[in-house]
Design an enzyme around this catalytic site. Sequence first.
Site, mmCIF file in Angstrom:
data_model
loop_
_atom_site.group_PDB
_atom_site.id
_atom_site.type_symbol
_atom_site.label_atom_id
_atom_site.label_comp_id
_atom_site.label_asym_id
_atom_site.label_seq_id
_atom_site.Cartn_x
_atom_site.Cartn_y
_atom_site.Cartn_z
ATOM 1 N N LYS A 1 -39.017 14.095 -83.707
ATOM 2 C CA LYS A 1 -39.591 13.298 -84.792
ATOM 3 C C LYS A 1 -40.928 13.847 -85.282
ATOM 4 O O LYS A 1 -41.236 13.799 -86.476
ATOM 5 C CB LYS A 1 -39.742 11.848 -84.342
ATOM 6 C CG LYS A 1 -38.417 11.130 -84.111
ATOM 7 C CD LYS A 1 -38.651 9.696 -83.686
ATOM 8 C CE LYS A 1 -37.345 8.918 -83.572
ATOM 9 N NZ LYS A 1 -36.464 9.434 -82.537
ATOM 10 N N GLU B 1 -46.957 5.723 -84.312
ATOM 11 C CA GLU B 1 -46.996 5.431 -85.744
ATOM 12 C C GLU B 1 -47.676 4.097 -85.998
ATOM 13 O O GLU B 1 -47.649 3.193 -85.148
ATOM 14 C CB GLU B 1 -45.582 5.355 -86.322
ATOM 15 C CG GLU B 1 -44.850 6.668 -86.401
ATOM 16 C CD GLU B 1 -43.466 6.490 -86.997
ATOM 17 O OE1 GLU B 1 -42.883 7.516 -87.372
ATOM 18 O OE2 GLU B 1 -42.964 5.351 -87.081
ATOM 19 N N ARG C 1 -26.212 13.568 -88.118
ATOM 20 C CA ARG C 1 -24.859 13.221 -87.672
ATOM 21 C C ARG C 1 -24.335 12.091 -88.543
ATOM 22 O O ARG C 1 -25.040 11.586 -89.421
ATOM 23 C CB ARG C 1 -24.897 12.749 -86.218
ATOM 24 C CG ARG C 1 -25.900 11.614 -85.993
ATOM 25 C CD ARG C 1 -25.821 11.014 -84.618
ATOM 26 N NE ARG C 1 -26.962 10.159 -84.312
ATOM 27 C CZ ARG C 1 -27.113 8.907 -84.707
ATOM 28 N NH1 ARG C 1 -26.183 8.343 -85.476
ATOM 29 N NH2 ARG C 1 -28.174 8.199 -84.373
#
Length: 612
Positions: free
Chosen positions: A116, A200, A297
């Site tokens: 990430k 975050e 995916r």
Amino acid sequence: MITSLLIANRGEIACRIIRTAREMGIRTVAVYSDADARALHVREADEAVHIGPSPARESYLIGEKIIAAAKATGAEAIHPGYGFLSENAEFAQAVADAGLIWVGPKPSSITAMGLKDAAKKLMAEAGVPVTPGYMGENQDPAFLAEQAAGIGYPVLIKAVAGGGGKGMRKVDAAADFADALASCQREAAASFGNDHVLIEKYILTPRHIEVQVFGDTHGNVVHLFERDCSLQRRHQKVIEEAPAPGMDEKTRAKLCAAAVRAAKAVDYVGAGTIEFIADASEGLRADRIWFMEMNTRLQVEHPVTEEITGVDLVEWQLRVASGEPIPLTQEQLAINGWAMEARLYAEDPAKGFLPSIGTLELFQLPEHSGRVDTGVYEGAEVSPFYDPMIAKVIAWGEDREEARELLSEMLADSAIWPVKSNSAFLINALDHPDFVAGSVDTGLIGRDGDSMTAEPEPSVQALTNAAMAMTPRSLQAGFRLNAPDVRVAPFLLDGKRVEVTLHGPGAEQPAPAMLVAESGSVWQLMPWRAEGGAGGAGGDGAILSPMPGKVIAVEVAAGDRVTKGQKLLTLEAMKMEHSLTAPFDGVVAELNAVAGGQVQVEALLVRIEKEE
């Protein structure tokens, strides 16, 4: 075109891929562990190969076994589904090196988006807006705590290799940071083999909106519009829908364009999802939507996109993997109607969503009124080794309200027993005023979850009907001679005494027991026995292990006073950490759990006694 395909997965997604492959005339090969020897995907495939013991790390996560199975059966290609090895770049490269076709993105794209922190840096360089936070290499707990304080609470700790809600913790205050970080890192290490995290800023009115993208080997990239996945519990999606409520055309155009830029930045091929976080405090605005991550995916929630676009995304995957261009251009894609998907889990919401395992002696879903994607069948086993999702229930309507009502009806018509399911919880969530209004944020269940998770009870009429089917005609007629044939009698409902009103003639051939199915829930009604007990984990203060697992942490000691809802211990099972809490105020009278210890199903872990 690919002519033979091995599916490197299990359960619902394996069955979903097999269905499309069969329609395309492609031969399918399934792989299975010990626990899945009788699984539905094994039955439906043209051929099946055993790949090892039940734990995923000894079977579904061993790429060498899967590649060997493909070669032994003559499969040309491998489809990874979602989860397991689907986002493992090394496995994707190994498949290609073995001379097989990988039905997915290039290994370099998986690598670029797999972590990430690196992905966010790459997106920022590509002009895609990203959420404020810390994405550095320094993983010292004290340093991370300083970064969190600098960002400002609340913050979100996220495993850089995470997904599926695992390895994520919201932290509201500095005092809670250390424990949350340690728990997040443990779960991340167990699930992904990587305990690195990023931090975050936690958006206070967040909505989770994602865009389905698709690329091919000819340089084409399209989007298939957005999905809203804001209804979540512990960062796990509960109900998804497409399109997103409140999304105007201008914002949609900017959001989807950013998603296409993100896909092009990594030369993306195949199906992928660009996930965004939106600050919805002032509605959906393009300048308040930020990139979170990319899932390289097929997503669990891909059916809602299929329902509003008329596209079979698995078919597209197989065609693109075969070298064909994307079947439709961006101009040919449009939104038609509304779709919603509910994730039906084998779990008990009334007991903290603890997974439920066992044989599905009753498993009925209303496939006639909508779409049901499942990997189990009546008589199948729900094992403790894998994710407890047993089906996806999908409804389509001309508008949002029509889709919502149909999905609620489909869930109400479901019947699952003795394994517990979250059907009633899903129905309550669909009926919540905020969800009905389309004003959902990711914190809704955290705020109002109690109203959605209350243990359901059957109606008086449903109990009466079941009880009368168990009452002999002669017995019922004889109790009120020369009076209305009405009386009240005791029965056992899931082991607990209930009073049921009887009226009517009774049954010629009474049943020894009855299942009461209503509004998505199922109970067992049995004749009253004086010695019958109301057992049940927690009801009498006994905290039993819901499944085999490992005790991660013990928060109390024998003799401690505890309050209702206080965490007693943490159990790791079915790839997740589960907190077991006190059922009422009392004292820890017995403690049989130690950190690091393995426990079996229904083992007595803690016993709480009420103080006199």
